[in-house]
Design an enzyme around this catalytic site. Structure first.
Site, PDB file in Angstrom:
ATOM      1  N   SER A 145       0.822  -1.219   0.000  1.00  0.00           N
ATOM      2  CA  SER A 145       0.000   0.000   0.000  1.00  0.00           C
ATOM      3  C   SER A 145       0.851   1.262   0.000  1.00  0.00           C
ATOM      4  CB  SER A 145      -0.932   0.002   1.216  1.00  0.00           C
ATOM      5  OG  SER A 145      -1.833  -1.078   1.133  1.00  0.00           O
ATOM      6  N   GLU A 371      -4.606  -2.813  -7.040  1.00  0.00           N
ATOM      7  CA  GLU A 371      -4.859  -1.438  -7.530  1.00  0.00           C
ATOM      8  C   GLU A 371      -5.327  -0.527  -6.394  1.00  0.00           C
ATOM      9  OE1 GLU A 371      -4.468  -0.214 -10.524  1.00  0.00           O
ATOM     10  OE2 GLU A 371      -4.433  -1.889 -11.932  1.00  0.00           O
TER      11      GLU A 371
END
Ligand code: TGC
Ligand code: FAD
Length: 391
Positions: A145, A371
């Site tokens: 992340s 994503e």
């Protein structure tokens, strides 16, 4: 071999808001998925294998570089056509859509947007036809992340760069011809490099034992003193904003793609509920099943409108990254919830490969993570509306 009986739901006549070109492009993709993907995808998913024979078909329906200009081999379409193509492909399988997303938005987009003319001419036409397949290396073992912490780095060695490091969870890696690799230079600035299969010290071991996206090949990218020619550095943008700009384009496509998976689950559950008799009536006549189905079509319709409006904003160059995050987060969560509910409508048959629902459900567990995770996209919205970053 499964017969694909799919009928697309359009509860709010959203087709009326599409141009003839949108409908032509969408219908071509829909027909192709029905003929080419649906009959084989369950077998490939069970075998955990990507069906490479579909690559040329993906290129023919414009799935490789839908919005890249035709001068470079792309389809030269608008953002709504791009979204509709992703929707149709993901209706077949999220893993197939992954291959198209990565090729278009994570490989062709950065070469087109951040590359020079020589790089565009060398790579884009071959990527558009599927002769070359690409992958995108951002995530690392210690940095998912928060890619800004990446450890992969390159040093200037006079006539070339020397690249070292590793990327993990990379779609298409095991068979990709080229990789767009994000790495830090000696000053700690992030740059994109085009790494080609065959460069000494570059390997792409496959990641096995996935319960999700089984028809998509995932792997690692390992760089052990790889000599990358200087002309392979993408010159026109650097910093974390460069890879994140690619993600904006891919996340937008996923916001549409997830609708396709949800539509397929809903359509399957509706048909089954009308046919399955229990207690002398179709289960579709039971209130509890109607609640599930009615909520599914409501959520699909809301997601369609969200994606369409976002597409209009994108066409006008006005869509913000935070708006894209909202649509990716909402639509993927919507699709996953529908997959879980639809599976229950089918009872035991819901877990069978005779139907697509369980495969969609398992696939969407990756889509909600890659994503940018569901949580990260919420924090992007939170930061956007409050002005406080809570990462
Ligand atoms: P932060 O300080 O917020 O931003 C750093 C710089 O980037 C700019 N920026 C963006 N630019 C373009 N598009 C965006 N979406 C952008 N978001 C931020 C920002 O303006 C800034 O620019 P500058 O010039 O001031 O330096 O960065 P941060 O380190 O705090 O991180 C922000 C965060 C958490 C949102 C970001 O890192 C993030 O999105 N993390 C999630 C990582 C992720 O999505 N990885 C995906 C890997 S690829 C993949 O999963 C492919 S799956 C296969 C398939 O698609 O099918
Ligand atoms: P982590 O970042 O370790 O997160 C773990 C959990 O912590 C998550 O729930 C997350 O939401 C939460 N979390 C993290 N930070 C915060 C915070 N600040 N506040 C609150 N919660 C937080 N990457 C590529 O680069 N290229 C690819 O082609 C690619 N393909 C993929 C294909 C598959 C099948 C999968 C599963 C992943 C792929 N990825 C790819 C990687 C993907 O982008 C990452 O998995 C994702 O960004 C999350 O990173 P992580 O798995 O390291 O989770």
């Amino acid at each position: 071999m499964r017969t694909d009986l799919f009928e697309a739901p359009d509860y709010y006549n959203i087709d009326d808001l599409l141009s003839n070109e949108h409908k032509l492009v969408r219908n071509a993709a829909r027909t192709w998925v029905k003929r080419t993907v649906s009959p084989i995808i369950e077998t490939y998913a069970q075998r955990a294998e990507f069906p490479k024979q579909i690559l040329s078909g993906l290129a023919e329906i414009g799935a490789f570089g839908p919005y890249i200009p035709t001068a470079y081999g792309g389809a030269g379409l608008d953002q709504i056509s791009y979204g509709l193509i992703m929707q149709e492909i993901e209706r077949g399988d999220s893993g197939v859509r992954s291959t198209a997303s990565v090729q278009s938005s994570l490989v062709m987009y950065p070469i087109y947007t951040y590359g020079n003319e020589a790089q565009r001419k060398k790579y884009l036409p071959k990527l558009a036809t599927g002769e070359f397949i690409g992958c995108f290396g951002l995530t690392e073992p210690n940095h998912g992340s928060n890619p800004s912490g990446m450890e992969t780095k390159f040093k200037d060695h006079g006539d070339h760069y020397l690249l070292n490091g590793a990327k993990l969870w990379i779609s298409n890696a095991p068979f990709a011809d080229i990789a767009i690799v994000w790495a830090k230079n000696e000053e700690g600035r992030i740059h994109g490099l085009i790494v080609e299969r065959g460069m000494e010290g570059f390997s792409t071991p496959e990641t096995h034992n996935k319960w999700s996206l089984r028809a998509s090949a995932t792997g690692e990218l390992i760089f052990d003193n790889v000599k990358v020619p200087k002309e392979n550095l993408l010159p026109n943008k650097n910093g974390l904003g460069a890879p994140l700009g690619c993600l904006d384009s891919a996340r937008y496509g996923i916001a549409w793609g997830a609708i396709g998976a949800a539509m397929d689950c809903y359509d399957t559950a509706l048909r089954y509920a009308k046919e399955r008799i229990q207690f002398n009536k179709p289960i579709a006549a039971k209130q509890l099943q109607q609640k599930k189905l009615a909520e599914m079509i409501t959520e699909i319709t809301k997601a369609q409108l969200l994606a369409l409006r976002l597409g209009q904003l994108k066409n006008e160059g006005k869509a913000t990254s935070a708006q894209i995050s909202m649509a990716k987060r909402n639509n993927v969560a919507m699709a996953l919830k529908i997959a879980r509910e639809a599976r229950q409508v089918l009872g035991a048959m819901g877990i069978s490969g005779e139907y697509s629902i369980m495969r969609h459900m398992m696939n969407l567990e990756s889509v909600i993570t890659y994503e940018g995770t569901h949580d990260i996209h919420l924090l992007i919205t939170g930061a956007d509306i409050t002005g406080h970053s809570a990462f």
